[in-house]
Design a protein around this motif. Structure first.
Motif, PDB file in Angstrom:
ATOM      1  N   GLY A  23      50.389  40.116  38.376  1.00  0.00           N
ATOM      2  CA  GLY A  23      49.275  39.537  39.110  1.00  0.00           C
ATOM      3  C   GLY A  23      49.608  39.256  40.555  1.00  0.00           C
ATOM      4  O   GLY A  23      50.638  39.689  41.072  1.00  0.00           O
ATOM      5  N   ALA A  24      48.696  38.546  41.185  1.00  0.00           N
ATOM      6  CA  ALA A  24      48.844  38.240  42.608  1.00  0.00           C
ATOM      7  C   ALA A  24      48.182  36.905  42.916  1.00  0.00           C
ATOM      8  O   ALA A  24      47.227  36.503  42.243  1.00  0.00           O
ATOM      9  CB  ALA A  24      48.192  39.337  43.454  1.00  0.00           C
ATOM     10  N   VAL A  25      48.729  36.228  43.898  1.00  0.00           N
ATOM     11  CA  VAL A  25      48.075  35.049  44.458  1.00  0.00           C
ATOM     12  C   VAL A  25      47.851  35.336  45.945  1.00  0.00           C
ATOM     13  O   VAL A  25      48.756  35.790  46.629  1.00  0.00           O
ATOM     14  CB  VAL A  25      48.929  33.777  44.302  1.00  0.00           C
ATOM     15  CG1 VAL A  25      48.152  32.567  44.811  1.00  0.00           C
ATOM     16  CG2 VAL A  25      49.351  33.569  42.863  1.00  0.00           C
ATOM     17  N   ILE A  26      46.638  35.118  46.393  1.00  0.00           N
ATOM     18  CA  ILE A  26      46.293  35.342  47.797  1.00  0.00           C
ATOM     19  C   ILE A  26      45.906  34.003  48.389  1.00  0.00           C
ATOM     20  O   ILE A  26      44.903  33.408  48.006  1.00  0.00           O
ATOM     21  CB  ILE A  26      45.118  36.331  47.933  1.00  0.00           C
ATOM     22  CG1 ILE A  26      45.326  37.549  47.013  1.00  0.00           C
ATOM     23  CG2 ILE A  26      44.958  36.785  49.374  1.00  0.00           C
ATOM     24  CD1 ILE A  26      44.124  38.472  46.959  1.00  0.00           C
ATOM     25  N   ASP A  27      46.728  33.534  49.306  1.00  0.00           N
ATOM     26  CA  ASP A  27      46.512  32.215  49.890  1.00  0.00           C
ATOM     27  C   ASP A  27      46.093  32.395  51.338  1.00  0.00           C
ATOM     28  O   ASP A  27      46.749  33.118  52.089  1.00  0.00           O
ATOM     29  CB  ASP A  27      47.812  31.415  49.807  1.00  0.00           C
ATOM     30  CG  ASP A  27      47.594  29.917  49.962  1.00  0.00           C
ATOM     31  OD1 ASP A  27      46.607  29.521  50.585  1.00  0.00           O
ATOM     32  OD2 ASP A  27      48.415  29.154  49.442  1.00  0.00           O
ATOM     33  N   GLU A  63      42.153  45.701  34.290  1.00  0.00           N
ATOM     34  CA  GLU A  63      41.037  44.811  34.592  1.00  0.00           C
ATOM     35  C   GLU A  63      41.591  43.487  35.102  1.00  0.00           C
ATOM     36  O   GLU A  63      42.228  42.740  34.365  1.00  0.00           O
ATOM     37  CB  GLU A  63      40.222  44.578  33.304  1.00  0.00           C
ATOM     38  CG  GLU A  63      39.039  43.650  33.452  1.00  0.00           C
ATOM     39  CD  GLU A  63      37.874  44.263  34.235  1.00  0.00           C
ATOM     40  OE1 GLU A  63      37.814  45.519  34.321  1.00  0.00           O
ATOM     41  OE2 GLU A  63      37.058  43.503  34.754  1.00  0.00           O
ATOM     42  N   PRO A  64      41.372  43.181  36.363  1.00  0.00           N
ATOM     43  CA  PRO A  64      41.896  41.908  36.855  1.00  0.00           C
ATOM     44  C   PRO A  64      41.070  40.729  36.360  1.00  0.00           C
ATOM     45  O   PRO A  64      39.843  40.774  36.366  1.00  0.00           O
ATOM     46  CB  PRO A  64      41.788  42.051  38.379  1.00  0.00           C
ATOM     47  CG  PRO A  64      40.730  43.066  38.609  1.00  0.00           C
ATOM     48  CD  PRO A  64      40.700  43.961  37.421  1.00  0.00           C
ATOM     49  N   GLU A  65      41.755  39.706  35.910  1.00  0.00           N
ATOM     50  CA  GLU A  65      41.089  38.450  35.532  1.00  0.00           C
ATOM     51  C   GLU A  65      41.390  37.433  36.621  1.00  0.00           C
ATOM     52  O   GLU A  65      42.547  37.222  36.961  1.00  0.00           O
ATOM     53  CB  GLU A  65      41.651  37.923  34.210  1.00  0.00           C
ATOM     54  CG  GLU A  65      41.454  38.835  33.033  1.00  0.00           C
ATOM     55  CD  GLU A  65      42.233  38.328  31.819  1.00  0.00           C
ATOM     56  OE1 GLU A  65      42.251  37.107  31.589  1.00  0.00           O
ATOM     57  OE2 GLU A  65      42.836  39.162  31.119  1.00  0.00           O
ATOM     58  N   LEU A  83      44.956  36.080  40.429  1.00  0.00           N
ATOM     59  CA  LEU A  83      44.436  37.031  39.451  1.00  0.00           C
ATOM     60  C   LEU A  83      45.594  37.576  38.644  1.00  0.00           C
ATOM     61  O   LEU A  83      46.740  37.632  39.109  1.00  0.00           O
ATOM     62  CB  LEU A  83      43.703  38.178  40.158  1.00  0.00           C
ATOM     63  CG  LEU A  83      44.506  39.048  41.126  1.00  0.00           C
ATOM     64  CD1 LEU A  83      45.103  40.266  40.408  1.00  0.00           C
ATOM     65  CD2 LEU A  83      43.603  39.513  42.257  1.00  0.00           C
ATOM     66  N   LEU A  84      45.278  37.944  37.425  1.00  0.00           N
ATOM     67  CA  LEU A  84      46.302  38.577  36.600  1.00  0.00           C
ATOM     68  C   LEU A  84      45.734  39.815  35.936  1.00  0.00           C
ATOM     69  O   LEU A  84      44.521  39.966  35.768  1.00  0.00           O
ATOM     70  CB  LEU A  84      46.909  37.606  35.578  1.00  0.00           C
ATOM     71  CG  LEU A  84      46.034  36.962  34.516  1.00  0.00           C
ATOM     72  CD1 LEU A  84      45.728  37.944  33.379  1.00  0.00           C
ATOM     73  CD2 LEU A  84      46.788  35.771  33.920  1.00  0.00           C
ATOM     74  N   ILE A  85      46.630  40.709  35.608  1.00  0.00           N
ATOM     75  CA  ILE A  85      46.302  41.915  34.857  1.00  0.00           C
ATOM     76  C   ILE A  85      47.244  41.918  33.663  1.00  0.00           C
ATOM     77  O   ILE A  85      48.472  41.904  33.841  1.00  0.00           O
ATOM     78  CB  ILE A  85      46.513  43.174  35.730  1.00  0.00           C
ATOM     79  CG1 ILE A  85      45.557  43.147  36.935  1.00  0.00           C
ATOM     80  CG2 ILE A  85      46.316  44.441  34.906  1.00  0.00           C
ATOM     81  CD1 ILE A  85      45.864  44.191  37.994  1.00  0.00           C
TER      82      ILE A  85
END
Lengths: 336, 336, 336, 336
Positions: A23-27, A63-65, A83-85
């Motif tokens: 996943g990713a975190v966008i800050d 599918e990103p959650e 978001l995580l996949i």
């Protein structure tokens, strides 16, 4: 530090090939940006494998959650967007052989040296190309934001192996596949619609920032802006881009600079090309070593491999470029 | 942020071409490192202009003065090391024409858009190649530290224009000079003696970090590691570097990876090449515009120019690489 | 990293008490800001010692010299602004005794552990209060920029020792001086005119940022915002600041929050107080140890000392606050 | 930037009170650290509400799920560690009133100014105290790592309201509860076992770093190290900590410095105290405004509230301190 990119916009990528999720975190995203989920899915689908006979047949549903950062209607609220996949295919294989016998061209050996026995070898761990999925999710959001500002990020394949005729790309990939081998290529990315004046001098120039993001994609081994390496063979009188006025507007006639002078955009499209190495995973038997026994051995990588990742890399290049350019825009704007 | 590089080691470059001084602050150097000033001077001299007929005849004495960070005997004390190089030739020329008529290939126009009338146009301001002097001073110190650890940074010219035979480089430069033109080239840099395991995954890989530093050098428009763009034309079986054991030691037979896999050093030399564009300043009349009158005009750049900066760029490339590699080493080491 | 502060605005402080010079580099200032040098000098003078019998009689002329970042007329050009202040009184004393016998309350011992024999012990090296001079130069520039935006940074002494009556401050300091001792105090700083909405959540809140800057001033050992420690004794109904409308404008009746809620400014003045410890240098004989002989010894610090630095700290607190607040403003503004 | 803390260790917190999940990504942990999940759960339980009549009766099960960064047996693999805690109680309430009528003492108003209508008002969004759960998860891991290195982080309540006798704390909280009010307090945190020499000068001193982390906890409004504000009333001769030798070891007799001199640890325990404001949510009717109608109104916050969060804050303070101290240790170690 490691898997965090950015200045004002921070993109943190996490996950391993066979961990529960990636996943990713966008800050740092502003509040009030509506994400078009269909477009994001379409963007991610370009990266997904298993779409044709020229890529690995493994099916991934990426599918990103979204866990946070959005309010109803998929609109950013100002809080970090996460978001995580999910990884559906976890630790199924036997990767212990790879722990002992590093695959040539992969990060198995360097990760072993760095992390020792604790490295998550399964599927390449954090070094897997699979980690480009959250990169594309984060970048796909930036692509949408940029588009709303009139900035478009596109890419195309310039070369597969030595072949430069697009009609022959497919054939070249299939040829490599039949040989049990793989093939690399060159991707060109273009960012249009950017105003002049974006970028900071010296180490935070647009070239620096795009490069820092782009080399986060596994398999990229080179980058050139504008006329690049070919420009190095030109005379200054040939390589300089002249200015001219047209209907009261300053224009630049050619684009050997790739849209960047002194690290700062000049209003022309940003154009850069990246070299994608041939996928290291091949059917052909390779020479390697046993790390435990310190002796020569051979390695035949099981399973079916992607004979050419270049088509799937295009979207990753767009994603990385979008992140770098959008962050550059956020850093460049000074109202106070 | 702009002219600051680094993670644990911070290198801040300051100055304009015609400001009182240019310089650098290096924060994060360990205490107890003795700087060999003669070697540093010799390193800087390689960058200095006016040494032969193939570079600009302007003489610069780039003697760095250390303001802080050292105790007696030129040994670091742990405090930020700061140095300046005085500009002896300040605001002598008339640069107001350049403010109105941007030089093609220079940052005049982009700096005008970014900073407006306040941009220090004299000599190119902060965008001048002169700013590589403090970069080389900072990098020269890192080169020395690395050498004490057994790590050597070297470079060589691979190409001047289209010429690849070193015996003909001088001739090619003189030819461009006679034409009132300039010529670019390709520089290859090699870092030997690095242990495997240096570098962080994804955005802080060695390729990312070297690129971020290298594009801080004006005129660099491309970078490739190992087989780079040529590698993109190879098959995986050709490009993969095999492992082998020799006398109980793991070796890597070839170096198409340029010493880096997954962003992490593999113990082979780091090898990368950079594309240097032809110097934009040429004698030949060029087409430009008047920014105030928004009309076409021509520009003839006065004074004598460097027909080829490639020989002087080599040392800058070594300096930038040394900063990036040493910072990477500092970031990679985790004792706790 | 160490002596660098900031997000978009980077302030790098360099120098040791007895190095050739001390100084600062400020990277990220917008172009076009005119610095009022007389006002800056007046600001710095508030920090300078030797102005009365209640501070150390050593005279320092802290005239900042600007090396870069300005064009004519003292206006910023967008390039990193660098300044130095020469140290006139270099390595005159004999500090070798201090290297062996650390002064209680000073950084002599911790610097020895960290840097070993290479620590620049003279005058306290990089840990000297003298390093607040470039901090004040950098902060003084931010104070001017803020003032032009309608933001005012002021401070006052609340307490000297246990004395809270300003008329008695001088007497309390002279009493400590006569005893050969020193005395601390409390300084309150107020920032008015800030719009609501400045600051980022969690770790980049205004409280976090001000604290990070403020503890860069030697001798500061505590900070509290709004009602602070006293607020911890209140009921929620007493400590909450009510909203009210007055002539169509939303107001906040009280300011127990110190102008910050959730890390973000609420439009009320930022108010914070800092605890300044008594100067560790005193005439009275103190117990210490010989680091070389590992035995108890006594230490009598030679020379004349500042019995109370609180009056001189006020301007440092304003400088640090101005840097943090201005950087916070630059980070908060998102136009894209 | 906003919710990211750290230098070498990066802790990114994400989530809103009523988002699908909240969580953290920790980048930079060395490989090979085994996490004791039972201990981590016990640590998190100290933060959980609903454990007694003196905290809010809402039950939260804060079970962290690890998505990445671990191999079997809960051991770190060097890749970014990510974890989430599901929010079970999502968007159940009606928060639209709060969007219009900001709660005094909360971030409702400042978030409204910053993010406008897009702010996720439900439960306080990203500003909710609930976000301390992932902070505690990240910090709890650092606590374990530190403990393995002999470093212990503990805390205790010094004061509830004005009450300093621990036997009366419970009574004071119940009294506030009966009044429909809330009460604050003071927490002291101690870090023992740290070697001398940790911390960087000036802006990356241990005090700076702990403060930056600690003010990430909502409700903290002040911090003091060692003798702190009380030390400001002392004479230098009283506040200075003398050195002495005991059995060939250098000791420091007192700890007014709180274990930190010049930003660097001196080997004594780090001791600091934080001021916790009374919870702003109270039963008592408060004066506020309607943001849409710009008129005065009253607000009665529904539901049952925590009359005192101080007992639950203790573990958050330990978590934030552990993150800052461990990052400081990682930054301080220089092997090259």
């Amino acid at each position: 530090m490691a898997s965090v990119y950015g200045g004002r916009l921070k993109v943190q990528i996490f996950g391993q090939s066979h961990s529960t999720a990636i996943g990713a975190v966008i800050d740092g995203l502003p509040a009030g940006i509506k994400i078009d989920m269909d477009k994001l899915r379409a963007f991610l689908k370009r990266r997904a494998p298993g779409q044709s006979e020229i890529s690995t047949p493994r099916k991934e549903v990426d599918e990103p959650e979204f866990l946070s950062g959005l309010i109803d209607d998929n609109t950013t609220c100002g809080a970090p967007l996460s978001l995580l996949i999910k990884n559906t295919n976890i630790r199924s294989g036997d990767y212990e052989e790879l722990r002992d016998i590093p695959r040539p061209g992969h990060a198995d050996y360097t990760a072993f040296v760095k992390y020792g026995e604790f490295h998550d070898i399964a599927g390449g761990g954090h070094f897997s190309g699979r980690l480009t999925a959250p990169l594309c999710a984060a970048g796909g959001i930036c692509v949408q934001i940029l588009r709303d500002m009139g900035v478009t990020v596109t890419s195309r394949i310039l070369q597969i192996g030595s072949v430069t005729d697009p009609d022959l790309f497919r054939e070249e990939i299939l040829k490599a596949k039949e040989e049990g081998d793989s093939v690399g290529g060159v991707v060109e990315c273009t960012v249009t619609g950017l105003p002049a004046g974006i970028g900071e001098p010296m180490f935070d120039g647009i070239e620096n920032c795009i490069s820092k993001a782009i080399f986060g994609i596994p398999a990229i081994k080179g980058i050139e802006f504008g006329s690049g390496f070919a420009g190095a063979t030109l005379r200054g009188s040939e390589n300089n881009d002249s200015f001219e006025c047209e209907n009261g507007v300053i224009k630049i006639k050619t684009n050997n600079s790739g849209g960047i002078l002194g690290g700062i955009t000049n209003g022309m499209p940003i154009v850069f090309r990246v070299a994608v190495k041939p996928t290291p995973s091949i059917d052909i038997e390779q020479q390697s070593v046993s790390l435990s026994r310190i002796e020569n051995t051979t390695l035949q990588i099981k399973g079916r491999h992607d004979p050419c990742i270049v088509p799937r890399v295009t979207v990753c290049v767009e994603a990385a470029a979008a992140i770098a350019v959008y962050d550059g825009m956020m850093q460049s704007t000074i109202s106070f």
